[in-house]
Scaffold this active site. Structure first.
Site, PDB file in Angstrom:
ATOM      1  CG  LEU A 264      -1.564   0.955   1.240  1.00 18.78           C
ATOM      2  CD1 LEU A 264      -2.895   1.208  -0.128  1.00 18.78           C
ATOM      3  CD2 LEU A 264      -2.172   1.424   2.687  1.00 18.78           C
ATOM      4  CE1 TYR A 265       6.148   5.154   1.553  1.00 20.30           C
ATOM      5  CE2 TYR A 265       7.175   3.187   0.999  1.00 20.30           C
ATOM      6  CZ  TYR A 265       7.504   5.140   1.149  1.00 20.30           C
ATOM      7  OH  TYR A 265       8.389   6.280   0.851  1.00 20.30           O
ATOM      8  CB  ALA A 266       4.278   0.301  -3.551  1.00 20.83           C
ATOM      9  CB  THR A 268       0.178   5.880  -0.154  1.00 22.00           C
ATOM     10  OG1 THR A 268       1.349   5.570  -0.354  1.00 22.00           O
ATOM     11  CG2 THR A 268      -0.646   5.343  -0.419  1.00 22.00           C
TER      12      THR A 268
END
Length: 467
Positions: A264-266, A268
Site C-alpha cells: 500500500l505504501y508503494a 500511495t
C-alpha cells in the site's frame, strides 16, 4: 411651667435614617465588589487571549520525529487537538511573534538564495536537507507534525539541532489547509521540498488509513495551496523506489513500468506521481519526484534494518535475516544520506519555475522523476557482516523466509538520468556509510561499549555527522 419638648421621636427617626444609610452603603459596597470581581475576571480573560494570539504554542516550546515527514514527518494521527486549536486561533489572526520567527527562518542570506518550505523537516532526510540548505545561505522553514510512528524524541533532537542553525519548524499538519495558506501568506516561497510522508512498507498492514491521509490527501492539500499562490513555487517531492514493485528488470530505470505495486505504501507513492502529473497538466505546477533507494546514515529512522540490527546486536538479541522464497539473499541498493542530500539540492537547483498564476496554467511546466540510489546492491548478509566488524560483536542471526508483507527481494537503481540532468553521482560505499552511522549511534545513545575502543571513530562531535 412649660414641659420640655418630646425629642424621642426625632431621635428614633434619626437612628432609623442612619440605619437606612448604612444598609444602602453596605449594598453599594457589595454591588461594587461584585462588579470589581467581574471586571477582574474579564480583564484576565482578555489578557489570556492577547497572550495566546501573540505567543502561539510553537514547535520550539516543547523541544524533545518524519514524520514524520516523518514525517509531517508523516501522517496526521497522534496530534494534539488542544495545540492544534490554539495554534489555529493564533495564526489565523497573524500573531506577530510567530510571523517574525517564520520570516526570519525563511529569509535567504545569500544573493539569489531560495526560500524553501521543507515538509517533514523533523524527519531523517528532511532534517539533513534543511541543514544543508541553511548552511549554503538559503532560507528554510520546516513543517512537521512530530507523530509517533517512531520515537518522537529522536525527531525532537533533530529539531534542536536545526534550531542551533536558525531553522524554525512549524508544528502542524499537511491536511491543515488554513495553516498552509497562512504560511504562504507570510512567506513567498520560491521552492517546496516535500518530504513529509507516512513511511514504512510493513506498517501499512497495521494502519493503512494513515498512508492515505498523509501520502495522498496531505499531498493533494499541499498542491491545492501551491496552485493558488502567486508566484507558484517549484516543488521537489519524495516518491520512492517502492513504486517499481514487482518489476524484475534491473537496474530499475525511470522508463520501467510502475503499475504493479507490492505494498500500500508503494501504491500511495505511485498515486502521488499520477497526482503530480495532474496538477502539472492543469495548473502549471513544476514538479520533480525523487525515488529514494533505502537511505541510511546518522540520525536515521529506527524502523530501518541497519538501525534496529545495530540496536539488537549491541543488546545481544537475535536478528531476523530474510531470504527469498527460493532461498536467495535479499539485497538493497543502500544509499548514504549525504549522497541523497546532494541529489535533493541538485533537483532544487535545476527546477524550473511554475507557470501558473491565480490557479490557472499559463504555459507548459516542468515535470520530472528521478532515481536517487547508490547503483550497488548489497546483500543483507553483507550488511550484517559489516556491522559485526564495526560493533566488534557476533550477530545472532535468525534466517527466515521473507514474509508476504509488501517487501521486495531486490532493488537496484539506474541513476544515469539524474547524473545527466544535475550531476548526481553517489560516492559512499556501504562500509564507509555504516562506519559513520555507528559512530553517531553510540555517541547519540551514550553507549559505552567495546566499539569505542576504536578511538579513530569517535574524535568528531556527534552533531557534525548530521551534515
Amino acid at each position: 411651667m412649660a414641659s420640655p419638648p418630646d425629642t424621642s421621636k426625632t431621635i428614633k427617626l434619626e437612628r432609623y435614617n442612619s440605619y437606612i444609610r448604612r444598609l444602602q452603603l453596605t449594598k453599594l459596597l457589595h454591588s461594587s465588589s461584585k462588579l470589581l470581581f467581574r471586571a477582574t475576571i474579564l480583564i484576565a480573560l482578555v489578557l489570556i487571549i492577547v497572550f495566546t494570539l501573540n505567543h502561539p504554542p510553537l514547535s520550539d516550546t516543547s523541544t524533545t520525529n518524519p514524520g514524520g515527514v516523518g514525517g509531517v514527518g508523516g501522517s496526521i494521527h497522534h496530534h494534539s487537538l488542544l495545540s492544534t486549536s490554539l495554534f489555529t486561533t493564533s495564526f489565523s489572526v497573524g500573531g506577530g511573534s510567530w510571523e517574525k520567527q517564520v520570516r526570519h527562518s525563511a529569509t535567504p542570506r545569500r544573493s539569489n538564495g531560495f526560500s524553501v518550505l521543507v515538509t517533514g523537516a523533523g524527519g531523517f532526510i528532511g532534517s539533513h536537507c534543511s541543514l544543508a540548505l541553511k548552511k549554503r545561505g538559503d532560507g528554510v522553514l520546516g513543517l512537521d507534525n512530530f507523530n509517533s510512528y517512531y520515537d518522537p524524541s529522536l525527531k525532537r533532537s533533530r529539531q534542536k539541532l536545526l534550531q542551533k542553525h536558525e531553522v524554525f519548524i512549524v508544528e502542524g499538519d499537511l491536511n491543515d489547509n488554513a495553516l498552509l495558506t497562512k504560511l504562504f501568506d507570510v512567506v513567498p516561497f520560491t521552492h517546496v521540498l516535500h518530504l513529509a510522508a507516512q513511511a514504512g512498507v510493513r506498517y501499512a498492514m497495521q494502519n493503512p488509513q494513515s498512508y492515505v491521509a498523509s501520502n495522498i490527501a496531505g499531498f493533494v492539500n499541499l498542491l491545492e495551496v501551491c496552485k493558488t499562490v502567486n508566484p507558484q513555487p517549484s516543488i521537489v517531492w519524495a516518491s520512492s523506489s517502492s513504486v517499481y514493485g514487482l518489476n524484475t528488470q534491473v537496474p530499475f530505470s525511470e522508463m520501467d513500468r510502475t503499475d504493479q505495486p507490492a505494498s500500500l505504501y508503494a501504491a500511495t507513492k505511485k498515486a502521488g506521481e499520477e497526482i503530480a502529473h495532474t496538477y502539472n497538466h492543469i495548473y502549471g505546477l513544476a514538479l520533480t519526484g525523487l525515488r529514494f533507494f533505502t537511505v541510511y546514515g546518522p540520525w536515521g529512522r529506527p524502523d530501518m534494518a541497519y538501525f534496529f540490527f545495530t540496536k539488537d546486536m549491541l543488546q545481544g538479541k537475535k536478528i531476523d535475516v530474510y531470504q527469498t522464497q527460493d532461498e536467495k539473499e535479499v539485497a538493497r541498493d543502500f544509499t548514504y544520506i549525504d549522497d541523497v542530500v546532494k541529489g535533493c539540492i541538485g533537483a532544487l537547483d535545476t527546477a524550473e519555475k511554475s507557470t501558473g498564476s491565480g490557479g490557472k496554467k499559463k504555459g507548459p511546466a516542468q515535470l520530472r522523476v528521478y532515481n536517487l540510489g547508490n547503483t550497488s546492491p548489497v546483500p543483507v548478509g553483507r550488511l550484517v557482516s559489516i556491522l559485526e566488524n564495526l560493533l566488534n560483536t557476533k550477530a545472532k542471526k535468525h534466517v527466515i523466509k521473507m514474509p508476504r508483507n509488501g517487501d521486495v527481494p531486490y532493488t537496484h537503481a539506474n541513476v544515469s538520468l539524474a547524473y545527466r540532468d544535475f550531476g548526481y553521482k553517489p560516492n559512499t560505499d556501504l562500509a564507509t556509510g555504516l562506519r559513520k552511522f555507528v559512530k553517531w549511534y553510540v555517541s547519540y545513545y551514550g553507549i559505552d561499549t567495546r566499539v569505542k575502543k576504536e578511538s579513530k571513530l569517535f574524535n568528531q562531535h556527534p552533531d557534525e555527522s548530521a551534515t
